[in-house]
Design a protein around this motif. Sequence first.
Motif, PDB file in Angstrom:
ATOM      1  N   TYR B  18       0.866  -1.183   0.000  1.00  0.00           N
ATOM      2  CA  TYR B  18       0.000   0.000   0.000  1.00  0.00           C
ATOM      3  C   TYR B  18       0.890   1.215   0.000  1.00  0.00           C
ATOM      4  N   VAL B  21       3.457   1.442   2.769  1.00  0.00           N
ATOM      5  CA  VAL B  21       3.713   0.221   3.542  1.00  0.00           C
ATOM      6  C   VAL B  21       3.715  -1.015   2.666  1.00  0.00           C
ATOM      7  N   GLU B  42       1.247  -9.055  15.690  1.00  0.00           N
ATOM      8  CA  GLU B  42       0.918  -7.776  16.328  1.00  0.00           C
ATOM      9  C   GLU B  42      -0.099  -7.024  15.481  1.00  0.00           C
ATOM     10  N   ASN B  43      -0.599  -5.937  16.044  1.00  0.00           N
ATOM     11  CA  ASN B  43      -1.447  -5.057  15.238  1.00  0.00           C
ATOM     12  C   ASN B  43      -0.632  -4.550  14.064  1.00  0.00           C
ATOM     13  N   THR B  49      -4.758  -8.217   5.953  1.00  0.00           N
ATOM     14  CA  THR B  49      -4.370  -8.099   4.551  1.00  0.00           C
ATOM     15  C   THR B  49      -4.278  -9.474   3.907  1.00  0.00           C
ATOM     16  N   GLN B  58      -8.910  -7.956  -1.970  1.00  0.00           N
ATOM     17  CA  GLN B  58      -7.847  -7.102  -2.483  1.00  0.00           C
ATOM     18  C   GLN B  58      -7.078  -7.916  -3.531  1.00  0.00           C
ATOM     19  N   GLN B  90     -12.709  -8.380   9.927  1.00  0.00           N
ATOM     20  CA  GLN B  90     -12.492  -7.835  11.264  1.00  0.00           C
ATOM     21  C   GLN B  90     -13.553  -6.800  11.604  1.00  0.00           C
ATOM     22  N   GLU B 170     -10.476 -12.104  14.037  1.00  0.00           N
ATOM     23  CA  GLU B 170     -10.814 -11.622  15.386  1.00  0.00           C
ATOM     24  C   GLU B 170     -12.311 -11.703  15.678  1.00  0.00           C
ATOM     25  N   HIS B 202      -6.259 -12.239  19.339  1.00  0.00           N
ATOM     26  CA  HIS B 202      -5.173 -11.759  20.184  1.00  0.00           C
ATOM     27  C   HIS B 202      -5.219 -12.416  21.565  1.00  0.00           C
ATOM     28  N   LYS B 397      -1.891   9.728   7.295  1.00  0.00           N
ATOM     29  CA  LYS B 397      -2.609   8.648   6.623  1.00  0.00           C
ATOM     30  C   LYS B 397      -4.070   8.639   7.095  1.00  0.00           C
ATOM     31  N   LEU B 402      -5.717   2.306   8.648  1.00  0.00           N
ATOM     32  CA  LEU B 402      -4.967   1.655   9.718  1.00  0.00           C
ATOM     33  C   LEU B 402      -5.537   0.271   9.982  1.00  0.00           C
ATOM     34  N   GLY B 404      -7.078  -2.641  12.347  1.00  0.00           N
ATOM     35  CA  GLY B 404      -8.103  -2.508  13.373  1.00  0.00           C
ATOM     36  C   GLY B 404      -7.553  -2.085  14.713  1.00  0.00           C
ATOM     37  N   GLY B 405      -6.584  -2.810  15.201  1.00  0.00           N
ATOM     38  CA  GLY B 405      -6.057  -2.531  16.530  1.00  0.00           C
ATOM     39  C   GLY B 405      -5.479  -1.139  16.626  1.00  0.00           C
ATOM     40  N   GLY B 431      -9.364  -6.131  20.413  1.00  0.00           N
ATOM     41  CA  GLY B 431      -8.598  -6.146  19.164  1.00  0.00           C
ATOM     42  C   GLY B 431      -7.179  -5.631  19.302  1.00  0.00           C
TER      43      GLY B 431
HETATM   44  N1  LIG Z   1      -6.228  -0.061   2.343  1.00  0.00           N
HETATM   45  C1  LIG Z   1      -5.017   0.202   2.899  1.00  0.00           C
HETATM   46  N2  LIG Z   1      -4.264   1.214   2.457  1.00  0.00           N
HETATM   47  C2  LIG Z   1      -3.066   1.475   3.006  1.00  0.00           C
HETATM   48  N3  LIG Z   1      -2.523   0.776   4.015  1.00  0.00           N
HETATM   49  C3  LIG Z   1      -3.219  -0.250   4.503  1.00  0.00           C
HETATM   50  C4  LIG Z   1      -4.505  -0.584   3.993  1.00  0.00           C
HETATM   51  N4  LIG Z   1      -4.980  -1.649   4.685  1.00  0.00           N
HETATM   52  C5  LIG Z   1      -4.016  -1.980   5.595  1.00  0.00           C
HETATM   53  N5  LIG Z   1      -2.955  -1.144   5.489  1.00  0.00           N
HETATM   54  C6  LIG Z   1      -1.730  -1.230   6.270  1.00  0.00           C
HETATM   55  O1  LIG Z   1      -1.230  -2.557   6.153  1.00  0.00           O
HETATM   56  C7  LIG Z   1      -0.684  -3.000   7.397  1.00  0.00           C
HETATM   57  C8  LIG Z   1      -1.301  -4.321   7.794  1.00  0.00           C
HETATM   58  O2  LIG Z   1      -2.658  -4.087   8.103  1.00  0.00           O
HETATM   59  P1  LIG Z   1      -3.568  -5.320   8.623  1.00  0.00           P
HETATM   60  O3  LIG Z   1      -4.967  -4.795   8.763  1.00  0.00           O
HETATM   61  O4  LIG Z   1      -3.341  -6.494   7.747  1.00  0.00           O
HETATM   62  O5  LIG Z   1      -2.934  -5.618  10.054  1.00  0.00           O
HETATM   63  P2  LIG Z   1      -3.547  -6.704  11.060  1.00  0.00           P
HETATM   64  O6  LIG Z   1      -2.545  -7.745  11.214  1.00  0.00           O
HETATM   65  O7  LIG Z   1      -4.893  -7.108  10.629  1.00  0.00           O
HETATM   66  O8  LIG Z   1      -3.631  -5.811  12.401  1.00  0.00           O
HETATM   67  P3  LIG Z   1      -4.798  -5.940  13.512  1.00  0.00           P
HETATM   68  O9  LIG Z   1      -4.420  -7.085  14.391  1.00  0.00           O
HETATM   69  O10 LIG Z   1      -4.744  -4.629  14.252  1.00  0.00           O
HETATM   70  O11 LIG Z   1      -6.067  -6.127  12.761  1.00  0.00           O
HETATM   71  C9  LIG Z   1      -0.981  -1.889   8.410  1.00  0.00           C
HETATM   72  O12 LIG Z   1       0.213  -1.135   8.574  1.00  0.00           O
HETATM   73  C10 LIG Z   1      -2.006  -1.025   7.749  1.00  0.00           C
HETATM   74  O13 LIG Z   1      -1.807   0.326   8.077  1.00  0.00           O
END
Ligand SMILES: Nc1ncnc2c1ncn2[C@@H]1O[C@H](COP(=O)(O)OP(=O)(O)OP(=O)(O)O)[C@@H](O)[C@H]1O
Lengths: 332, 510, 322, 311
Positions: B18, B21, B42-43, B49, B58, B90, B170, B202, B397, B402, B404-405, B431
């Motif tokens: 993204y 990132v 971790e979050n 993704t 996606q 989530q 979650e 978690h 951003k 971001l 969820g967590g 979360g």
């Molecule tokens: N649509 C998007 N555009 C830009 N960045 C994104 C997008 N979706 C997720 N990200 C970034 O990708 C990274 C992974 O996000 P993801 O939601 O997969 O984390 P996660 O493991 O599910 O965390 P959590 O346990 O908090 O849900 C994060 O840094 C997030 O900011």
Amino acid sequence: MSGWFMEARSRLSLLALVLLANVLVAPGFLELRLVDGRLFGGIIDILNRGAPVMLLAVGMAPVIATRGIDLSVGAVMAIAGAVAAATVNAGHAWPVAVIAALGTGLACGLWNGILVTIFRMQPIVATLILMVAGRGIAQMITEGRVLTFTDDGLAGVSSASLLGLPLPVLIALAAAIVTGLLVRATALGLFVEAVGTSPRAARLAGVPAPGILIGVYVWSGLMAALAGLIAAADIRGADANNAGLWLELDAILAVVIGGTSLYGGRFSIGLSVLGALILQGMRTCILRSGLPPELNLLLMALVIALVLVVQSPACQPAIARLTARLTRKGTA
Amino acid sequence: MADTAATLLSARGLTRTYPGVRALDGVDLTLRAGEIHALLGENGAGKSTLINLLTGAQPVEAGSIHLDGREVRPRSPADAAANGIVAVYQEITLLPNLSVAENIYLGREPTRFGLVDRARMRREAAVLLSRFGLSIDPAQPLSAFSTAVQQLIAIARAVDMSARVLILDEPTASLDSAEVAVLFRLMRELAASGMAVLFVTHFLDQVYEVTHRITVLRGGKLVGERKTAELPRMDLVAMMLGKLPSGDSHLQRHAAREPGAAFVTVKGLGKRHLVAPFSAEVRQGEVLGVAGLLGSGRTETALLLFGAERADAGEIIVDGAAVTLRGPRDAIRLGFGFCPEDRKLDGIVPDLSIRENIVLALQARLGWVRRLPLARQRELADTYIKLLNIRTPDAEKPIQLLSGGNQQKALLARWLATKPRLLILDEPTRGIDVGAHAEIILLLEKLRDEGMALYVISSEVEEVAAYADRVMVMRERRQAGMLTGGDVTPSAIIDAIVTPVDMPPPGRAA
Amino acid sequence: MNARTLPFLATLGVFILLYAACAIQYPSMLSSRVIGNLLTDNAFLGVLAVGMTFVILSGGIDLSVGAVMGFTTVALAVMIEGAGLHPLASFTIVLVGGAAFGCGVGVAIHWLKAPPFIVTLTAMFLARGAALLLSTDSIPVRHEFYQTLSGLSLSLPGSGRLGLIAMVMLLAFVLGGVLLHFTRAGLRVYALGGNARFAGLMGIDTARTTILVYGVSSTMAALAGIIFSLYTRSGYALTGVGVELDAIAAVVIGGTLLSGGVGGMAGSLIGVLIQGLILTWITFDGSLSSWWTKIAIGMLLFIFIGLQRLILQFSAPTGRTG
Amino acid sequence: GDKGGAGKAADAGKAAGALTIGFSQIGSESGWRAAETKLAKLEAEKRGINLKVSDAQQQQANQIKAIRSFIAQGVDAILLAPVISSGWDEVLGEAKAANIPVVLLDRQIDTADPSLYLSAVTSDTVEEGRVAGRWLVSTLAGRDCRVVEIQGTIGASLVANRKKGFEEGISTAANVQIVRTQSGEFTRAKGKEVMEGFIKAEAPGTICAVYAHNDDMMIGAIQAMKEAGLKPGSDILAVSIDAVPDIFKAMADGDANATVELTPDMASRAYDLLAAYKKDGTQPPKWVQTPSTLYLPDTAAAEYERRKDLY
Ligand SMILES: Nc1ncnc2c1ncn2[C@@H]1O[C@H](COP(=O)(O)OP(=O)(O)OP(=O)(O)O)[C@@H](O)[C@H]1O
Ligand SMILES: Nc1ncnc2c1ncn2[C@@H]1O[C@H](COP(=O)(O)OP(=O)(O)OP(=O)(O)O)[C@@H](O)[C@H]1O
Ligand SMILES: [Mg+2]
Ligand SMILES: [Mg+2]
């Protein structure tokens, strides 16, 4: 903020495109002449003719950002114009007329705001009420005639010029700048966007949602009144039947071309003004093209269709390259 | 069992970037028939993704997905569902304007003579929901129900649809132990029937309770895959954090300290159809925990206390003076803060940046004229991004991007920035990953020790027992007791929560 | 259910209330003739409202319907009078054409990711422009088949008559209602209006639904054109200028949220009747000048919606909803 | 504003034996239209006629509704100013069936069955254009002239006619030609904007005359010329149609050269022939044509005084 620049660039390139079209239609469109302290030229005409829609767009953008819409601006223009004309014809000085007109605009905006906020009506119907009744009120004032006035002070609102620029242009630009400062130099912009994107979250965060809502409609009314003054001054008469007719659509269109979503949220005064100028550019181009008037609407449709394609995320990159070339041509 | 089982789904080198990132970076995942597989990290590690890629929500940037050895390229969730891969995302992705039944059967409605057979839809929905211990009217609009119920409905839909692979991101975050037990039973049944279940959570206890294998992600990269049975807790936590945890000593009960002056006293506060009158007192420098089952009305007590719902009975006394709350602004003026339970609806302002979301409440209290200078806003945002280590490339951003967590943390930051005297938290650690979990609890204790009054709603009994000085127990939308001092123990709380009451619950609206 | 049907009931109540009020002032308002006219004169608006209900429920808006209607009337006149086609053939052509046009709009909205407002506004200019190109002056249609069609009518008890076009309008509402409330397609429309992204995640084909919605809308606009052409037995390019706003208003007054996802077909019918009632009252009064007419329309709109809001406020379900 | 419950007045009027007449007016899109309505009311009062004016807000559908409700109320006669020419057969058929005589005001309708209406009181809109055209040709006396035309709203029925008439008027002179034409939508503002466009688009000093389909647009155009530093009336000849007070003021000031009258006083003629028809069934002529008089600056001041309060 880089996102904003991207947006601005694509709008500017559109404007460049439109101006280019104008140059093709009327050579020497871009040249500026200074005749007794006043600038003349195609650009000025667009700014001048575009002033009312610019003003409406400046007022409309925050409204739309709150997930609202204001259909009444055209009617408010008519009322304001009528009030102003009636006031000078009743023998008052033109400043009185101006104040009266602006006051009316405020009142109209307040009415809309109250319907939306207190009565919780959906903005589109709430403002539809004034859209319909408002024109009636204006006609009641002029009794359906064009209320001609001879007061040069009031006429000056449109015909006078300052620093070589026509007054309407200055008014519109000033309004845009003031509004821009009002929303960005204070927290209003943030609040408006918060209320527009997520009313519940905004409320729980302590954003004074009702105040904000009423505020944006009042402001929209005020801007519409200004536009109405200019329209009336332009023809030295208040034409309640036609002043601002369907202009609300132009204003909304300008704001949307400016990239604000009708579902509320992020908005930009600057981009909305650009949107208004793009629209006026098209108009002028079509009017001067010398093509039979039966084609006006079709041309408008084709141009907007082009705008949509240009703006669609699909072909952004291609456009960027194209514009680079066009702008070089345009200035050459 | 699981090790002998055939590979059902295998993803190789999945990658997704993204702006700013690399959310997922060449991650492999293998799901075997009949196995419950934990996806941990971790979050912001990339769990959601990865799931988005598996369901085609996606587009896959690089890498491949094989189902039964045959390559699949899901172009859309519908596409994946056709292959028997279904996910519960989530954030609850149901439609609030549709009825519960319609939500469950959307896209596969039973029809009679080409028309949707609503009666049958309701009947089947009711049956399905009863398997989750939900006895609600499926004809009701979804919006009439709490996060928890909506979560259960989403799971029910997915369970009913999934054929080969069920993915749960979650799911237990907003469920209580009873619902979790039900869910686990179902997961086991499905696994036993030869499906694969991918389970994100978690809660490490739940991992050890129900899963056979574990895949751990960190910063978008695969850390490794292990059999649950062969991976000790400590090692798991180390895998996830990349370091040994800063001792989760927080779950030891602290010595009772002498409480400060009473800050807020609530006397018989209540509202018809919402929650029966309750009384409580929150002192400076103490945590009042609120425990209860789903729908027990904990959130409602918070809403009343914060003025988000107007009470029709009782009074609130702040610093000894009775006050009336006409809305949240009044509460905020008194120095209250409220971190709501429903992050998506009541919390974040999706379009706005993380910075703007963090300063929103503070700015609202300052009023529109006195705008925080941009520099100050940036400074605030960066401070809290660091303090709560919110995973994001930068503060500009849009918050909806971001994980969820991290959204949850940003919301906490929004209120901390207002330096509240009373902070109301509804499910603050929902979360949040293990590391952050510990950090946040330490933070709460720090705030308390600095003299802040805290009103914390949580479904995690051990946790409540750990940091709460006193615990108000809600049951059937009315106050069912107040535990103090030595009584504040997990067992005591659980007893108080579950002891059945004989009086009928007050009628509920809608 | 009542949480959802409430807005409709409120609207219905208000309508009955004000109809009674009018009837007290002018008893002849109760005559079946007036009621028949109310339905006949607003048939085209009703048909437009049917299509608009789909669009608004899906979270969109369609500003092109008035222009499409106008274009249809001209196209029909040109085909029947000019090219000597049989009306039925022409009807089929314009309906198919309308459907195709709407699908085009839907495609544009979905693939250009452009706001419906602009796309349909463009479509509006397009349709109007095309109509003016066909003919700038109004063309009478004298085909005897038209006479017979507009002759057809159901005589109501009393002197009233229910014209064919009124029946078509009611039929449109029935079919529209069935499609919207009892089919999968209808449910998808609600889903789209609830939250397009989530609908996608739940496996709804948003592209197809969008195209369907605008297809239906334009088809209805074409049907409205046919009705208007039968109503006036002529074709004119500027027919129905601004009528799209009346249609939108009718739908919204009927309790459908402009933000999409909430509302229904029955409400829209009441919305149309409310607007018709307002104009009927005004023509009955007959003493209003142009401006007072406008003001009266506005005020009556205000009264209707105001009352509706009040009813909703007082009977709004408390507790956790919305 | 004249708001009040004239609904019951209808019956009261009958009792007094006076005529009750329904007037379906198009709307109030211009000063001329407002004047027509005003005069209709004045003349009705003079004759003790009980007039019910229904304003259609530019919608044919509303006019049909209005006529239907007039029939339902059983008026003695109906005046109709049709917004467009076609589409009246059915509703006028209903009026005929209820034997209520209908008189058309200021616009003809396009129907197969002339018996649907009693008579039409209108001007000859083609003639109006012709008069304007002939005037221009005679004034030029053989000089070459490049004319710009400001049309009314595209699609409005009289636009085609006023255009056609003017072209016929100048067809006799090869030296006069229309070089540009654009729609000013009958409004001052648009008329001004269009004229600005013309001035910019044409090489300076090459426009010799402007023809506007109504006076309002011409008044806008005059301002445009002034602001562009031109002298309307002398640099550029200005001829338009309607003869509203403001154009006379402009002529008096030497800013405009000629206007062709379209009298707003249509109703009185209709009342007279209706009265006669009701009394002893005298059949009026199918077409009562109002004169299309040409007015020039010499009489302007006087004409202004005569008209200014009619509008
Ligand atoms: N649509 C998007 N555009 C830009 N960045 C994104 C997008 N979706 C997720 N990200 C970034 O990708 C990274 C992974 O996000 P993801 O939601 O997969 O984390 P996660 O493991 O599910 O965390 P959590 O346990 O908090 O849900 C994060 O840094 C997030 O900011
Ligand atoms: N198990 C359930 N069965 C039916 N309705 C429920 C259930 N759980 C919650 N609800 C709905 O949620 C609303 C209140 O639940 P809510 O979640 O606010 O209480 P809570 O104690 O805050 O639970 P939690 O905060 O754990 O979600 C009620 O209106 C009820 O309709
Ligand atoms: Mg996640
Ligand atoms: Mg809760």
